[in-house]
Design a protein around this motif. Structure first.
Motif, PDB file in Angstrom:
ATOM      1  N   SER A  94      -4.779   0.262  -3.890  1.00  0.00           N
ATOM      2  CA  SER A  94      -6.139   0.890  -3.936  1.00  0.00           C
ATOM      3  C   SER A  94      -7.074   0.014  -3.597  1.00  0.00           C
TER       4      SER A  94
ATOM      5  N   THR B 131       0.022  -7.084  -3.370  1.00  0.00           N
ATOM      6  CA  THR B 131      -0.904  -6.725  -3.336  1.00  0.00           C
ATOM      7  C   THR B 131      -2.046  -7.794  -3.089  1.00  0.00           C
ATOM      8  N   THR B 132      -3.251  -8.202  -3.245  1.00  0.00           N
ATOM      9  CA  THR B 132      -4.218  -9.114  -3.048  1.00  0.00           C
ATOM     10  C   THR B 132      -5.051  -9.167  -4.001  1.00  0.00           C
ATOM     11  N   ASN B 133      -4.750 -10.441  -4.627  1.00  0.00           N
ATOM     12  CA  ASN B 133      -5.940 -11.074  -6.006  1.00  0.00           C
ATOM     13  C   ASN B 133      -7.386 -11.449  -4.943  1.00  0.00           C
TER      14      ASN B 133
ATOM     15  N   ALA C  16      -1.634  -1.094  -7.467  1.00  0.00           N
ATOM     16  CA  ALA C  16      -2.942  -1.512  -7.031  1.00  0.00           C
ATOM     17  C   ALA C  16      -2.836  -2.372  -5.447  1.00  0.00           C
ATOM     18  N   SER C  17      -1.376  -2.532  -5.382  1.00  0.00           N
ATOM     19  CA  SER C  17      -1.047  -2.230  -3.996  1.00  0.00           C
ATOM     20  C   SER C  17      -1.375  -0.894  -3.167  1.00  0.00           C
TER      21      SER C  17
ATOM     22  N   HIS D 194      -6.972  -7.396  -8.749  1.00  0.00           N
ATOM     23  CA  HIS D 194      -6.312  -7.512  -7.687  1.00  0.00           C
ATOM     24  C   HIS D 194      -6.203  -5.722  -7.385  1.00  0.00           C
TER      25      HIS D 194
ATOM     26  N   ILE E 299       1.075  -2.350 -10.391  1.00  0.00           N
ATOM     27  CA  ILE E 299       0.991  -3.207  -8.916  1.00  0.00           C
ATOM     28  C   ILE E 299       1.276  -2.073  -8.371  1.00  0.00           C
TER      29      ILE E 299
ATOM     30  N   ASP F 115      -4.832  -3.688  -2.702  1.00  0.00           N
ATOM     31  CA  ASP F 115      -4.608  -3.216  -1.998  1.00  0.00           C
ATOM     32  C   ASP F 115      -4.283  -4.360  -1.203  1.00  0.00           C
ATOM     33  N   GLY F 116      -2.697  -4.885  -0.646  1.00  0.00           N
ATOM     34  CA  GLY F 116      -2.772  -5.399  -0.445  1.00  0.00           C
ATOM     35  C   GLY F 116      -2.612  -5.541   1.342  1.00  0.00           C
TER      36      GLY F 116
ATOM     37  N   SER G 101       1.056  -1.243  -0.221  1.00  0.00           N
ATOM     38  CA  SER G 101      -0.228  -0.003   0.103  1.00  0.00           C
ATOM     39  C   SER G 101       1.145   1.107  -0.098  1.00  0.00           C
TER      40      SER G 101
END
Length: 407
Positions: free
Chosen positions: A239, A202-204, A236-237, A262, A233, A264-265, A119
């Motif tokens: 988001s 990130t989170t799938n 996404a991380s 994807h 990436i 936010d991690g 993030s």
């Protein structure tokens, strides 16, 4: 300091989860059983699934050691091994950015063999990985931006009924494009070839699984799509679900193009280094001499709790509850890293926002607030950061089984 998003963001997220009308237009996700074996951009080590075992990570560690050894004079001892983990935290990432720049000013900031980011920490990580020459850019990202440089809020009713997020992330992507350019990607590739790793989480959302992207391998792949993937990436991380739209990542399998979703991690973990299934004691090259190893963790948040009685409304209670959930999830992640480091004989160092920081924030990504928090982290590090060697409230565990208490 208030929660990252006002209660209306929670209201929007809850409404979307309850089955609002909005949908993401996308290609089909890849078959779940095929996802792990997909070589993104043709690079089999472009990413890792930390929850799927340690073999791929163990192989990457072996190759990392070989690349590092190739840069050293024959017979020279390997230098100390330094890890840096940067947590999520939204606009609280200004703290970690300030720590990094202040650390440079102190004159004893090391080069890190492995840098990880989630993030807000993902936005800091490339600059921290590339070192002090990028401090000016890092300072700009966290002190010279206004809220409109990060997000564009939508009307609440429109967001709930017709969109998938409260805010438009195009300003954030434009900010990422400004700094994550070809030169940065080339520099990351060069450091990767020297045996250093930059890992972004990130989170799938299709699989509800954390993904760790090997940015150096992506950069070194030479693929024409590497820069775009790097930027997406990072986006996404950072988001935050419900606040920013999810990010679609194109992948190919069996001659067909799919899209993974994807976010936010931090939806899976707030900060990470190596998974508990991966034992660093077993990863050292055979016959090698022991080397000093230190893991630095920067939590872009507090470790204590703030007294702030919520109102009696549905969404204020939901917002406070969500903030509490995320707070203790982050503390749990820090504790896990600490215990894993002790097990593996790695020294542990922790920085976090102190209880004596009291700046007010008018809105998310408030410029004055971020500047104050950056200055707080900077001054703490410039004068020699007092790194905690255990998480607050955790006893000192001595490698080998002995147990003691922190003084």
């Amino acid at each position: 300091m208030r929660a990252l998003w006002p209660s209306r963001a929670v209201a929007s997220a809850l409404a979307l989860l309850a089955g609002g009308c909005a949908n993401v237009v996308r290609l089909d996700p890849p078959p779940p059983q095929a996802t792990e074996r997909i070589a993104v951009l043709g690079a089999p080590n472009a990413r890792f699934w930390f929850d799927a075992g340690s073999e791929a990570l163990r192989e990457e560690a072996r190759l990392m050691a070989e690349r590092e050894a190739a840069t050293l004079p024959a017979g020279a001892p390997r230098p100390p091994l330094r890890f840096l983990a940067l947590s999520g935290g939204g606009d609280h990432g200004a703290f970690g950015a300030g720590v990094m720049v202040g650390w440079t000013a102190a004159g004893d900031r090391p080069s890190f063999n492995v840098v990880t980011g989630i993030s807000a920490g993902a936005l800091i990580a490339p600059f921290a990985f590339l070192g002090p020459p990028h401090d000016g850019q890092l300072r700009e990202v966290f002190t010279a931006v206004a809220p409109t440089d990060v997000l564009r809020l939508r009307r609440l009713v429109s967001a709930v009924l017709f969109d998938v997020a409260l805010a438009d992330a195009s300003p954030l992507y434009a900010l990422i494009e400004r700094y994550a350019d070809e030169r940065m990607l080339a520099a990351i590739a060069e450091e990767y070839r020297k045996g250093r790793l930059l890992l972004i989480g990130t989170t799938n959302l299709d699989l509800q699984r954390p993904v760790v992207w090997n940015i150096g391998a992506i950069a070194a792949s030479g693929h024409p799509g590497a820069l775009r993937l790097f930027r997406r990436i990072l986006l996404a991380s950072a988001s935050i679900p419900g606040a920013f739209p999810p990010v679609l990542v194109d992948v190919e399998e069996g001659g067909r193009t799919y899209q993974e979703m994807h976010v936010d991690g931090g939806a899976a973990t707030m900060v990470f280094l190596w998974p508990p299934s991966f034992d660093l004691r077993e990863a050292a090259p055979a016959g090698s001499r022991p080397r000093e190893r230190i893991a630095y963790v920067i939590r872009n948040g507090r470790m204590d709790v703030e007294t702030q009685p919520p109102g009696r409304g549905l969404f204020t209670i939901a917002s406070r509850s969500l903030a509490t959930l995320l707070h203790f999830a982050g503390i749990g992640d820090v504790n896990r890293i600490y215990l894993t480091a002790v097990r593996d004989g790695v020294q542990f160092r922790l920085a976090y926002i102190d209880a004596d920081f009291h700046a007010e924030r008018a809105e998310p990504f408030d410029t004055a607030f971020m500047r104050a928090l950056f200055a707080h982290g900077y001054e703490r590090a410039r004068t020699g950061y007092p790194w905690a060697t255990t998480p607050p409230g955790v006893g000192t565990l001595v490698p080998g089984g002995a147990r003691g208490r922190a003084e």
